[in-house]
Scaffold this motif. Structure first.
Motif, PDB file in Angstrom:
ATOM      1  N   ILE A  50       0.841  -1.196   0.000  1.00  0.00           N
ATOM      2  CA  ILE A  50       0.000   0.000   0.000  1.00  0.00           C
ATOM      3  C   ILE A  50       0.877   1.246   0.000  1.00  0.00           C
ATOM      4  CG2 ILE A  50      -1.744   1.306   1.270  1.00  0.00           C
ATOM      5  CD1 ILE A  50      -2.648  -1.384   2.479  1.00  0.00           C
ATOM      6  N   PRO A  51       0.767   2.110  -0.982  1.00  0.00           N
ATOM      7  CA  PRO A  51       1.580   3.327  -0.996  1.00  0.00           C
ATOM      8  C   PRO A  51       1.006   4.365  -0.034  1.00  0.00           C
ATOM      9  CG  PRO A  51       0.079   3.356  -2.832  1.00  0.00           C
ATOM     10  CD  PRO A  51      -0.137   2.031  -2.144  1.00  0.00           C
ATOM     11  N   TYR A  52       1.767   5.378   0.253  1.00  0.00           N
ATOM     12  CA  TYR A  52       1.216   6.528   0.963  1.00  0.00           C
ATOM     13  C   TYR A  52       0.115   7.094   0.077  1.00  0.00           C
ATOM     14  CZ  TYR A  52       1.085  10.987   3.495  1.00  0.00           C
ATOM     15  OH  TYR A  52       0.693  12.077   4.234  1.00  0.00           O
ATOM     16  N   PRO A  53      -1.135   7.133   0.550  1.00  0.00           N
ATOM     17  CA  PRO A  53      -2.255   7.364  -0.364  1.00  0.00           C
ATOM     18  C   PRO A  53      -2.652   8.820  -0.583  1.00  0.00           C
ATOM     19  CG  PRO A  53      -3.098   6.773   1.783  1.00  0.00           C
ATOM     20  CD  PRO A  53      -1.597   6.792   1.915  1.00  0.00           C
ATOM     21  N   ILE A  54      -1.867   9.762  -0.077  1.00  0.00           N
ATOM     22  CA  ILE A  54      -2.253  11.178  -0.176  1.00  0.00           C
ATOM     23  C   ILE A  54      -1.252  11.924  -1.059  1.00  0.00           C
ATOM     24  CG2 ILE A  54      -2.684  13.305   1.136  1.00  0.00           C
ATOM     25  CD1 ILE A  54      -3.132  11.377   3.573  1.00  0.00           C
ATOM     26  N   PHE A  55      -1.769  12.765  -1.913  1.00  0.00           N
ATOM     27  CA  PHE A  55      -0.927  13.621  -2.736  1.00  0.00           C
ATOM     28  C   PHE A  55      -1.489  15.037  -2.673  1.00  0.00           C
ATOM     29  CE2 PHE A  55      -4.122  11.499  -5.351  1.00  0.00           C
ATOM     30  CZ  PHE A  55      -4.774  12.571  -5.960  1.00  0.00           C
ATOM     31  N   PRO A  56      -0.713  16.043  -3.030  1.00  0.00           N
ATOM     32  CA  PRO A  56      -1.225  17.415  -3.002  1.00  0.00           C
ATOM     33  C   PRO A  56      -2.467  17.563  -3.872  1.00  0.00           C
ATOM     34  CG  PRO A  56       1.156  17.425  -3.260  1.00  0.00           C
ATOM     35  CD  PRO A  56       0.716  15.997  -3.424  1.00  0.00           C
ATOM     36  N   GLY A  57      -3.593  17.808  -3.241  1.00  0.00           N
ATOM     37  CA  GLY A  57      -4.825  17.986  -3.992  1.00  0.00           C
ATOM     38  C   GLY A  57      -5.751  16.794  -3.988  1.00  0.00           C
ATOM     39  N   GLY A  58      -5.394  15.697  -3.276  1.00  0.00           N
ATOM     40  CA  GLY A  58      -6.315  14.562  -3.286  1.00  0.00           C
ATOM     41  C   GLY A  58      -5.756  13.320  -2.638  1.00  0.00           C
ATOM     42  N   ALA A  59      -6.364  12.175  -2.970  1.00  0.00           N
ATOM     43  CA  ALA A  59      -5.983  10.906  -2.358  1.00  0.00           C
ATOM     44  C   ALA A  59      -6.348   9.752  -3.280  1.00  0.00           C
ATOM     45  CB  ALA A  59      -6.671  10.735  -1.006  1.00  0.00           C
ATOM     46  N   ILE A  60      -5.721   8.611  -3.034  1.00  0.00           N
ATOM     47  CA  ILE A  60      -5.992   7.380  -3.776  1.00  0.00           C
ATOM     48  C   ILE A  60      -6.788   6.452  -2.866  1.00  0.00           C
ATOM     49  CG2 ILE A  60      -4.976   5.441  -5.006  1.00  0.00           C
ATOM     50  CD1 ILE A  60      -2.499   7.137  -5.463  1.00  0.00           C
ATOM     51  N   ILE A  61      -7.869   5.880  -3.383  1.00  0.00           N
ATOM     52  CA  ILE A  61      -8.740   5.042  -2.565  1.00  0.00           C
ATOM     53  C   ILE A  61      -9.025   3.720  -3.275  1.00  0.00           C
ATOM     54  CG2 ILE A  61      -9.789   7.026  -1.416  1.00  0.00           C
ATOM     55  CD1 ILE A  61     -12.209   6.753  -3.212  1.00  0.00           C
ATOM     56  N   GLY A  62      -9.542   2.749  -2.528  1.00  0.00           N
ATOM     57  CA  GLY A  62      -9.953   1.479  -3.094  1.00  0.00           C
ATOM     58  C   GLY A  62      -8.807   0.680  -3.668  1.00  0.00           C
ATOM     59  N   CYS A  63      -9.110  -0.099  -4.708  1.00  0.00           N
ATOM     60  CA  CYS A  63      -8.108  -0.984  -5.294  1.00  0.00           C
ATOM     61  C   CYS A  63      -7.019  -0.234  -6.056  1.00  0.00           C
ATOM     62  CB  CYS A  63      -8.786  -2.004  -6.202  1.00  0.00           C
ATOM     63  SG  CYS A  63      -9.684  -3.271  -5.285  1.00  0.00           S
ATOM     64  N   SER A  64      -7.211   1.052  -6.312  1.00  0.00           N
ATOM     65  CA  SER A  64      -6.117   1.841  -6.883  1.00  0.00           C
ATOM     66  C   SER A  64      -4.941   1.883  -5.919  1.00  0.00           C
ATOM     67  CB  SER A  64      -6.585   3.273  -7.184  1.00  0.00           C
ATOM     68  OG  SER A  64      -7.451   3.301  -8.287  1.00  0.00           O
ATOM     69  N   ALA A  65      -5.238   1.832  -4.620  1.00  0.00           N
ATOM     70  CA  ALA A  65      -4.186   1.793  -3.602  1.00  0.00           C
ATOM     71  C   ALA A  65      -3.837   0.359  -3.220  1.00  0.00           C
ATOM     72  CB  ALA A  65      -4.619   2.578  -2.362  1.00  0.00           C
ATOM     73  N   GLY A  66      -4.767  -0.579  -3.400  1.00  0.00           N
ATOM     74  CA  GLY A  66      -4.472  -1.984  -3.147  1.00  0.00           C
ATOM     75  C   GLY A  66      -4.910  -2.500  -1.802  1.00  0.00           C
ATOM     76  N   PHE A  67      -6.202  -2.412  -1.488  1.00  0.00           N
ATOM     77  CA  PHE A  67      -6.695  -2.847  -0.182  1.00  0.00           C
ATOM     78  C   PHE A  67      -7.315  -4.246  -0.204  1.00  0.00           C
ATOM     79  CE2 PHE A  67      -7.007   1.884   0.240  1.00  0.00           C
ATOM     80  CZ  PHE A  67      -6.037   2.015   1.214  1.00  0.00           C
ATOM     81  N   LEU A  68      -7.027  -5.047  -1.228  1.00  0.00           N
ATOM     82  CA  LEU A  68      -7.564  -6.403  -1.290  1.00  0.00           C
ATOM     83  C   LEU A  68      -6.988  -7.266  -0.177  1.00  0.00           C
ATOM     84  CD1 LEU A  68      -9.178  -8.528  -3.099  1.00  0.00           C
ATOM     85  CD2 LEU A  68      -6.930  -9.152  -3.974  1.00  0.00           C
ATOM     86  N   ASN A  69      -7.860  -8.007   0.498  1.00  0.00           N
ATOM     87  CA  ASN A  69      -7.441  -8.997   1.492  1.00  0.00           C
ATOM     88  C   ASN A  69      -7.278 -10.319   0.752  1.00  0.00           C
ATOM     89  OD1 ASN A  69      -7.459 -11.091   3.465  1.00  0.00           O
ATOM     90  ND2 ASN A  69      -8.441  -9.723   4.926  1.00  0.00           N
ATOM     91  N   VAL A  70      -6.023 -10.720   0.504  1.00  0.00           N
ATOM     92  CA  VAL A  70      -5.758 -11.868  -0.362  1.00  0.00           C
ATOM     93  C   VAL A  70      -6.302 -13.184   0.198  1.00  0.00           C
ATOM     94  CG1 VAL A  70      -3.958 -13.240  -1.477  1.00  0.00           C
ATOM     95  CG2 VAL A  70      -3.779 -10.757  -1.428  1.00  0.00           C
ATOM     96  N   PRO A  71      -6.050 -13.548   1.460  1.00  0.00           N
ATOM     97  CA  PRO A  71      -6.595 -14.828   1.925  1.00  0.00           C
ATOM     98  C   PRO A  71      -8.113 -14.874   1.953  1.00  0.00           C
ATOM     99  CG  PRO A  71      -5.595 -13.621   3.749  1.00  0.00           C
ATOM    100  CD  PRO A  71      -5.194 -12.929   2.472  1.00  0.00           C
ATOM    101  N   LYS A  72      -8.761 -13.744   2.108  1.00  0.00           N
ATOM    102  CA  LYS A  72     -10.223 -13.706   2.027  1.00  0.00           C
ATOM    103  C   LYS A  72     -10.718 -13.665   0.587  1.00  0.00           C
ATOM    104  CE  LYS A  72     -11.920 -11.413   6.243  1.00  0.00           C
ATOM    105  NZ  LYS A  72     -12.704 -10.243   6.721  1.00  0.00           N
ATOM    106  N   ILE A  73      -9.847 -13.249  -0.339  1.00  0.00           N
ATOM    107  CA  ILE A  73     -10.198 -12.968  -1.728  1.00  0.00           C
ATOM    108  C   ILE A  73     -11.336 -11.953  -1.759  1.00  0.00           C
ATOM    109  CG2 ILE A  73     -10.450 -13.982  -4.022  1.00  0.00           C
ATOM    110  CD1 ILE A  73      -9.978 -16.688  -2.868  1.00  0.00           C
ATOM    111  N   LYS A  74     -11.216 -10.926  -0.951  1.00  0.00           N
ATOM    112  CA  LYS A  74     -12.248  -9.886  -0.879  1.00  0.00           C
ATOM    113  C   LYS A  74     -11.581  -8.522  -0.773  1.00  0.00           C
ATOM    114  CE  LYS A  74     -15.630 -12.760   1.576  1.00  0.00           C
ATOM    115  NZ  LYS A  74     -14.731 -13.924   1.706  1.00  0.00           N
ATOM    116  N   GLY A  75     -12.122  -7.577  -1.527  1.00  0.00           N
ATOM    117  CA  GLY A  75     -11.609  -6.225  -1.445  1.00  0.00           C
ATOM    118  C   GLY A  75     -12.696  -5.175  -1.506  1.00  0.00           C
TER     119      GLY A  75
END
Length: 554
Positions: free
Chosen positions: A299-324
């Motif tokens: 997961i990268p630092y999700p904030i940039f000047p003027g906004g943020a990255i959310i959801g799978c663009s940042a990579g919040f999938l839980n692999v063993p659950k196969i759910k994101g």
């Protein structure tokens, strides 16, 4: 067009962010504008049905969703886990814990969420591709530029854009603008985070015989048809209306350039434990998409000047659950709360990072952090380490495993492997790519600049073909890339961009990172929609319902 908040992507994360922001506006009697742009022709068109949904985030966002007729009605009734060999299925204890979850059509869910967002005042514009990031003189993001519409390959271009005071990127896995932002602001170095690793998921939705259909049954498998060095597995979910979703997920760090994920999926359907369920059934839809599998470490630092990255663009999938979906939704909600704080309380987007790290999303992903990299050592060691993590350590290991080399670097040269001979499709359970592609409803305007671009047009013939045996012709699940003979009988790479499923596998797996995936004209791509209507005891698809409506008008 100017908005207070601009959201790129009308998936679970983007719509959750829009809904939560407008909820806060209503609660505080504040009038702020929100716009969501979506490259699909309609909300949900780029999301294929078939999902095991954990409602935790939805319970927080829209607690009365059951009374508001959300398309969530099939609870998980059984949760099976098999280890497959070529001829047998060995039942194992399920590590997925799906009790309390639901088998849903995610495409239908986001359509419903889109309606809820619009009821709150969120403006949603499908059919608009976000093609560039707009910056001010201080290198702060001030919005996005949308792709030109109706421009021929050699036509003149015009500037059209949506400008926001805050921009939230919810493009999904390997979002093109998100990747540019991550590189431009060096967001992986700021955390710091490891590189992302990916998998390709290939899926079909079938209609099966009623006697074989068991709503709520969930099955996951490991093992065959993949070899022990390739991470991946299959899933099979019984939805409503005699529909099942079946698919295969293949990690894109596989070594053998002759491996073909599409053909591996076709083999899967002939397994003796799966074949009887599909026999006599009908394929309704086909699709493919890449998944983030890096998890907590990536997961990268999700904030940039003027906004943020959310959801799978940042990579919040839980692999063993196969759910994101649930984690993506929660990240969107937290980003919306931080954005509202910027406008209403004079805070900054840093609160998104703070609340994210203190949320159940962070706790969940931290506990799951060692599952995916454990399989870098092979299937058996991976299963052993995963069992240790799941049953004994329970996420409290005093170490964090690292991912190996990036997926494109994992591809080995062809001389180290033998070609794989795949069986011919039988047209009943297994199919050729053109047949499957037709079922995806994929469509692009032909007279537009190609959205799949080669950084160096010489690399396919000089490197990929002689050294790697042209792997792009196999890892792409839509036959976008083909090596065809020219007038001198020399093989040249042909790009069939109109076939593209927007899975992004080429952008990830190309050995020399020579392929750049960019957004096509808005509205292009797959058109997933498995929405059913009962008429006289039968089932009709959307396309057939047009005829029904005309008959009713008559």
């Amino acid at each position: 067009m100017e908005y207070d908040v601009l959201i790129v992507g009308a998936g679970p994360a983007g719509l959750s962010a829009g809904i939560r922001f407008k909820q806060l506006c209503r609660e505080n009697n504040v009038d702020l504008s929100v716009c969501v742009v979506e490259k699909g022709p309609e909300v949900g068109a780029h999301i294929l049905s078939g999902n095991v949904f954990e409602p935790r985030a939805l319970d927080e966002l829209l607690p009365h969703w059951k009374q508001e007729e959300a398309p969530i009605s099939v609870p998980v009734s059984s949760d099976k886990f098999w280890y497959l060999t070529k001829d047998h299925a060995v039942s194992l204890p399920s590590p997925f814990h799906n009790r309390g979850n639901y088998v849903i059509s995610l495409s239908q869910l986001v359509r419903w969420m889109g309606m809820k967002a619009e009821e709150l005042g969120v403006e949603i514009y499908p059919g608009f591709s976000a093609s560039e990031v707009l910056y001010d003189t201080n290198n702060k993001v001030i919005g996005i530029g949308t792709n030109d519409m109706g421009i021929a390959k050699d036509g003149l271009k015009k500037d059209t854009f949506q400008r926001g005071r805050l921009t939230l990127l919810a493009e999904g896995c390997r979002g093109s603008l998100s990747e540019k932002i991550i590189k431009n602001y060096k967001l992986r170095e700021l955390r710091p985070a490891q590189h992302q690793t990916y998998a390709l998921g290939i899926k079909e939705v079938w209609e099966v015989d009623e006697s074989k259909h068991k709503p709520g049954v969930v099955l996951h498998t490991l093992g065959w048809p993949l070899d022990h060095k390739t991470y991946g597995g299959s899933f099979l979910y019984h939805m409503k209306d005699r529909q099942i979703a079946i698919g295969l997920v293949v990690a894109l760090n596989y070594h053998n350039p002759f491996l073909n994920p599409y053909e591996e999926f076709q083999k899967l359907k002939h397994h003796p434990a799966i074949k009887p369920l599909l026999e006599g059934g009908t394929v309704l839809q086909y699709g493919a998409r890449t998944l983030n599998e890096g998890g907590f470490q990536s997961i990268p630092y999700p904030i940039f000047p003027g906004g943020a990255i959310i959801g799978c663009s940042a990579g919040f999938l839980n692999v063993p659950k196969i759910k994101g979906t649930h984690t993506a939704m929660k990240s969107g909600m937290l980003a919306a709360e931080a954005a509202f704080g910027v406008f209403n309380e004079g805070l900054n987007m840093e609160t998104y990072w703070d609340t994210l790290q203190n949320s159940w999303v962070w706790e969940e992903l931290h506990k799951a952090r060692n599952y995916r990299p454990a399989f870098e050592y092979g299937l058996v060691p991976g299963m052993a380490i995963s069992a240790l993590e799941h049953y004994i350590l329970k996420g409290r290991a005093p170490f964090t495993l690292k991912h190996s080399k990036p997926d494109h670097e994992a591809t080995e040269v062809a001389r180290l492997h033998s070609p794989i001979q795949y069986p011919k499709p039988d047209g009943v359970l297994s199919f050729d790519v053109p047949t499957s592609l037709h079922r995806s409803n994929t469509n692009h305007e032909h007279d537009q600049p190609a959205h799949l671009r080669l950084r160096d047009p010489k690399i396919p013939e000089l490197v990929n073909l002689p050294e790697y045996a042209g792997p792009e012709a196999r890892y792409c699940p839509a036959r976008v890339y083909e090596y065809v003979p020219d007038e001198k009988s020399q093989l040249k790479l042909q790009i069939n961009a109109q076939n593209c499923l927007h899975c992004k596998a080429c952008d990830i797996k190309d050995p020399k990172q020579n392929i750049e995936w960019t957004v096509p004209e808005g509205g292009g791509g797959p058109g997933y929609s498995v929405i059913w209507y009962s008429v006289g005891g039968g089932i009709l698809t959307d396309s057939k319902c047009v005829a029904v409506v005309l008959i009713m008008i008559e």
